[in-house]
Design a protein around this motif. Sequence first.
Motif, PDB file in Angstrom:
ATOM      1  N   LYS A 148      39.934  44.113 -90.090  1.00 26.65           N
ATOM      2  CA  LYS A 148      41.296  43.813 -89.206  1.00 26.65           C
ATOM      3  C   LYS A 148      41.939  42.594 -89.488  1.00 26.65           C
ATOM      4  CE  LYS A 148      39.008  46.788 -85.553  1.00 26.65           C
ATOM      5  NZ  LYS A 148      38.461  46.961 -84.419  1.00 26.65           N
ATOM      6  N   ALA A 149      41.662  42.164 -90.694  1.00 23.95           N
ATOM      7  CA  ALA A 149      42.182  40.948 -91.286  1.00 23.95           C
ATOM      8  C   ALA A 149      43.553  40.875 -90.867  1.00 23.95           C
ATOM      9  CB  ALA A 149      41.925  40.573 -92.718  1.00 23.95           C
ATOM     10  N   ASP A 150      44.401  42.068 -90.992  1.00 23.89           N
ATOM     11  CA  ASP A 150      45.827  41.954 -90.371  1.00 23.89           C
ATOM     12  C   ASP A 150      46.097  41.223 -89.063  1.00 23.89           C
ATOM     13  OD1 ASP A 150      45.927  44.703 -88.850  1.00 23.89           O
ATOM     14  OD2 ASP A 150      44.500  44.879 -90.379  1.00 23.89           O
ATOM     15  N   LYS A 151      45.108  41.372 -88.411  1.00 26.61           N
ATOM     16  CA  LYS A 151      45.375  40.722 -86.803  1.00 26.61           C
ATOM     17  C   LYS A 151      45.325  39.409 -86.908  1.00 26.61           C
ATOM     18  CE  LYS A 151      44.566  45.007 -85.070  1.00 26.61           C
ATOM     19  NZ  LYS A 151      45.496  45.691 -84.253  1.00 26.61           N
ATOM     20  N   LEU A 152      44.964  38.583 -87.798  1.00 31.84           N
ATOM     21  CA  LEU A 152      45.132  37.252 -87.888  1.00 31.84           C
ATOM     22  C   LEU A 152      46.169  36.738 -88.851  1.00 31.84           C
ATOM     23  CD1 LEU A 152      41.549  36.099 -87.827  1.00 31.84           C
ATOM     24  CD2 LEU A 152      42.954  36.193 -85.963  1.00 31.84           C
ATOM     25  N   LYS A 153      46.860  35.421 -88.792  1.00 31.91           N
ATOM     26  CA  LYS A 153      47.657  35.025 -89.706  1.00 31.91           C
ATOM     27  C   LYS A 153      46.896  34.516 -91.032  1.00 31.91           C
ATOM     28  CE  LYS A 153      51.529  33.703 -86.913  1.00 31.91           C
ATOM     29  NZ  LYS A 153      52.418  32.705 -86.259  1.00 31.91           N
ATOM     30  N   LYS A 154      47.237  34.457 -92.100  1.00 29.38           N
ATOM     31  CA  LYS A 154      46.448  33.978 -93.295  1.00 29.38           C
ATOM     32  C   LYS A 154      45.621  32.926 -93.204  1.00 29.38           C
ATOM     33  CE  LYS A 154      46.977  33.503 -98.166  1.00 29.38           C
ATOM     34  NZ  LYS A 154      47.693  33.388 -99.437  1.00 29.38           N
ATOM     35  N   GLY A 155      46.203  31.509 -92.452  1.00 28.37           N
ATOM     36  CA  GLY A 155      45.203  30.543 -92.460  1.00 28.37           C
ATOM     37  C   GLY A 155      43.990  30.677 -91.541  1.00 28.37           C
TER      38      GLY A 155
END
Length: 209
Positions: A148-155
């Motif tokens: 679910k990495a899309d739930k966070l901004k890249k940084g």
Amino acid sequence: MADQMHFNKASYLMSAPTLALCPPETGVEVCFAGRSNAGKSSAINTLTNNGKLARTSKTPGRTQMINFFTLGNPDQRLVDLPGYGYAKVPLAMKIEWEKHLSQYLQERKSLAGMVLMMDVRHPLQEFDTTMINWAVSAEMPVHILLTKADKLKKGPAQTMLLNVRKHLKEAKADDLVSVQLFSSLKRTGLPELNIVLNRWFLGDAAKAE
């Protein structure tokens, strides 16, 4: 050019409630594990490009069996382990699941590695570290997907990745345990996962590419 695994050839083989009822311990298999809400089934479906292969449910904890999928070859298998954490089942059943999971990870001779799913926003929960400890004690490699990495901004996502890597290094588990960011929705991290799985399934042939 080394051979490559074709995960889109995955098909359902069977489900087993206990280690004793699993398929024969021939060939190579890789298991997928994680808490019930970590996106395990979605990751398997993304890897195999088959949205219906592993069941996904809005009710976490529906997977209560050890589910086997062949990869066009009965001696190459993906294994979907029971989700753990939020299932609304009796405590006795949870304890029974845990016993079978521990037995499977530590005794299954054909098991080449474990892909462990963790929600990137809540990594390294108690069950996650238990699974890692079981695997490391059996000297079995683990590859963590921070899902679910899309739930966070890249940084912030990169920060979580670095924090988990730091924890593994401090725990002296980084020789056997690797980690990456992953999003089933965006299909990010899929090439990296493919490299790890090809290495586990094909061994030296994959490293030679």
